[in-house]
Design an enzyme around this catalytic site. Structure first.
Site, PDB file in Angstrom:
ATOM      1  N   ASP A  11      18.272  28.853  35.525  1.00 42.87           N
ATOM      2  CA  ASP A  11      18.723  27.552  34.422  1.00 42.87           C
ATOM      3  C   ASP A  11      17.729  25.902  35.253  1.00 42.87           C
ATOM      4  O   ASP A  11      17.628  26.319  36.275  1.00 42.87           O
ATOM      5  CB  ASP A  11      20.044  27.636  34.859  1.00 42.87           C
ATOM      6  CG  ASP A  11      21.109  28.368  34.222  1.00 42.87           C
ATOM      7  OD1 ASP A  11      20.291  29.191  32.942  1.00 42.87           O
ATOM      8  OD2 ASP A  11      22.268  28.754  34.367  1.00 42.87           O
ATOM      9  N   ASP A 130      24.915  36.085  22.487  1.00 44.69           N
ATOM     10  CA  ASP A 130      26.289  35.421  22.750  1.00 44.69           C
ATOM     11  C   ASP A 130      27.153  36.479  22.563  1.00 44.69           C
ATOM     12  O   ASP A 130      27.290  35.274  21.001  1.00 44.69           O
ATOM     13  CB  ASP A 130      26.078  34.474  23.308  1.00 44.69           C
ATOM     14  CG  ASP A 130      25.018  33.685  24.484  1.00 44.69           C
ATOM     15  OD1 ASP A 130      24.183  34.533  25.274  1.00 44.69           O
ATOM     16  OD2 ASP A 130      25.241  32.185  23.989  1.00 44.69           O
TER      17      ASP A 130
END
Lengths: 251, 193
Positions: A11, A130
């Site tokens: 990230d 997702d």
């Protein structure tokens, strides 16, 4: 024989890795380029960089980072986060990214998938999905899993394949962060209904979880973050164990 | 050494340039016939769709230039496929350097093949110091059939030619620029040919 891929995910915010990384002796664990090189050395098969801030100001920093990774790292990598146009992708590929990953922008405007695969080829277009179960049905969620939609995971997977996605990165929001294993039932179903590679994401906690997702979940690749970043599962050890279980991996 | 990467608007060329940079060489992009002819080594890259790539080559006259080059030429991925006789992708004729056709994997396997696969039956100076069953990174939906010019084979759905050689022409289906140290060794070997 084609091997199963192990993919650490980093990230990124303002050109730095976030969530903290705490393994081996790195001079600067916040520098994504240093970290990427280290992962390549340790046997990672691919890398994913996710721009979690993805603001306009941040974009230039991200491009610079992508350029540096491409310069220094000799394995393939994918860049995701805030990509919503042909121009965005063009810029990232130009900086040396091998693949890009799109998520919410594809749900909001599915034609984007067609535009990108027509222009750049399916091989570099990853559609990230997702999803979590709502009353027994797997529903696609947006914005990092916070906003539910009415779209069924499996219907959406078939649609993204037809529109030209080269690969699907499926994160189960029910499993993400639990370290209790991947969503293998849903993953196996995805592999049965589409004919493009599936990357499993969300739930990695032990070496056995990886083994399970490759066998029960029929996944082509497995992505994880913290178990790698904090050295809980060294990649070399993971691959050795998978090989012992006769799962094809690159060693 | 004068290394030129053929620039015809296809694919991610940056990675190849960076790979040579890591090896200590400057590889320049060029679409200029004279510059390409004058190079010591020529890299012919390609990512994308075969028929549109062929169209671009024809527009720039590179389709007649490349088959007549005398120095070592290395086609990578789609570059290799375009050096073959014909491709099922967009049903296009190729440059006809390698006497083999390019076909699509069937839906019995996932398409594209994406990831690390082994290369075997290695027979070329290109693979000096590379062991049998070494892993290479591949991303492709089309493949060159087994043929006499194969210098490496890989298994996906069936055995296919993952590298080709004829005279001064070399082609690899995999991406040496993305295949870790072994891939870099292959690029080094090519520069020594």
């Amino acid at each position: 024989m084609l091997t199963k891929r192990i993919i650490p995910c980093l990230d990124i915010k303002n050109g730095r890795t976030v969530k903290g990384v705490n393994f081996v002796d790195l001079r600067d664990a916040g520098d994504p380029v240093v970290l990427a090189k280290q992962y390549a050395e340790l046997g990672a098969d691919e890398l994913v960089f996710l721009d979690i801030a993805a603001t306009l100001e941040n974009r230039k920093t991200m491009h610079k980072m992508v350029l540096q990774v491409a310069e220094q790292v000799n394995i393939p990598f994918t860049v995701g986060g805030g990509i919503s146009s042909v121009e965005d992708v063009d810029a990232l590929l130009h900086c040396g990214a091998d693949k890009v990953s799109i998520n919410s922008s594809a749900v909001k405007r599915p034609d984007l998938i067609n535009e990108l695969s027509d222009k750049f080829g399916s091989q570099c277009i990853v559609v990230a999905i997702d999803a979590k179960q709502v009353e027994g049905e797997w529903l696609v969620h947006l914005a990092g899993g916070t906003i539910p939609t009415k779209i069924n995971l499996f219907d959406w997977a078939i649609e993204v394949e037809q529109r030209g996605a080269g690969e699907i990165l499926f994160t189960s929001m029910d499993h993400d962060g639990t370290k209790a294993g991947f969503a293998n039932q849903a993953l196996a179903k995805l592999s049965d209904i589409v004919n493009i590679p599936i990357i499993a994401s969300g739930g990695a906690g032990t070496i056995q979880h990886f083994s399970d997702t490759f066998i029960e979940g029929k996944a082509d690749a497995a992505l994880a973050a913290s178990v790698f970043h904090f050295g809980e599962i060294p990649i070399a050890e993971l691959k050795k164990e998978l090989k012992q279980q006769e799962i094809p991996v690159r060693i | 050494m004068n290394i030129k990467i053929v620039n015809y608007g296809a694919g991610n060329i940056k990675s190849i340039q960076f790979a040579f940079q890591r090896l200590g060489y400057n590889a320049e992009l060029s679409s200029d016939s004279d510059k390409i002819i004058a190079a010591d080594k020529v890299i012919f890259p390609g990512v994308g769709e075969a028929s549109s790539a062929m169209k671009k080559l024809k527009e720039s006259g590179l389709d007649t230039l490349i088959p007549n080059l005398k120095q070592p030429v290395l086609g990578i991925c789609l570059g290799m496929q375009l050096m073959c006789n014909h491709s099922e992708e967009g049903n296009t004729n190729g440059l006809g350097i390698f006497n083999v056709n390019v076909k699509r994997f069937s839906n019995k396997v996932k398409v594209p093949q994406m990831g690390w696969n082994t290369i075997s039956n290695l027979k070329s100076d290109l693979f000096k110091g590379i062991q049998e069953e070494e892993y290479m990174y591949l991303v492709h939906s089309y493949y060159a059939e087994m043929c006499d010019e194969a210098i490496a084979t890989s298994l996906y759905e069936m055995n296919y030619a993952s590298a080709l050689e004829k005279d001064n022409f070399f082609g690899v289906q995999f991406h040496p620029e993305k295949s870790s140290k072994a891939g870099e060794q292959i690029l080094k070997n090519f520069l020594k040919i």
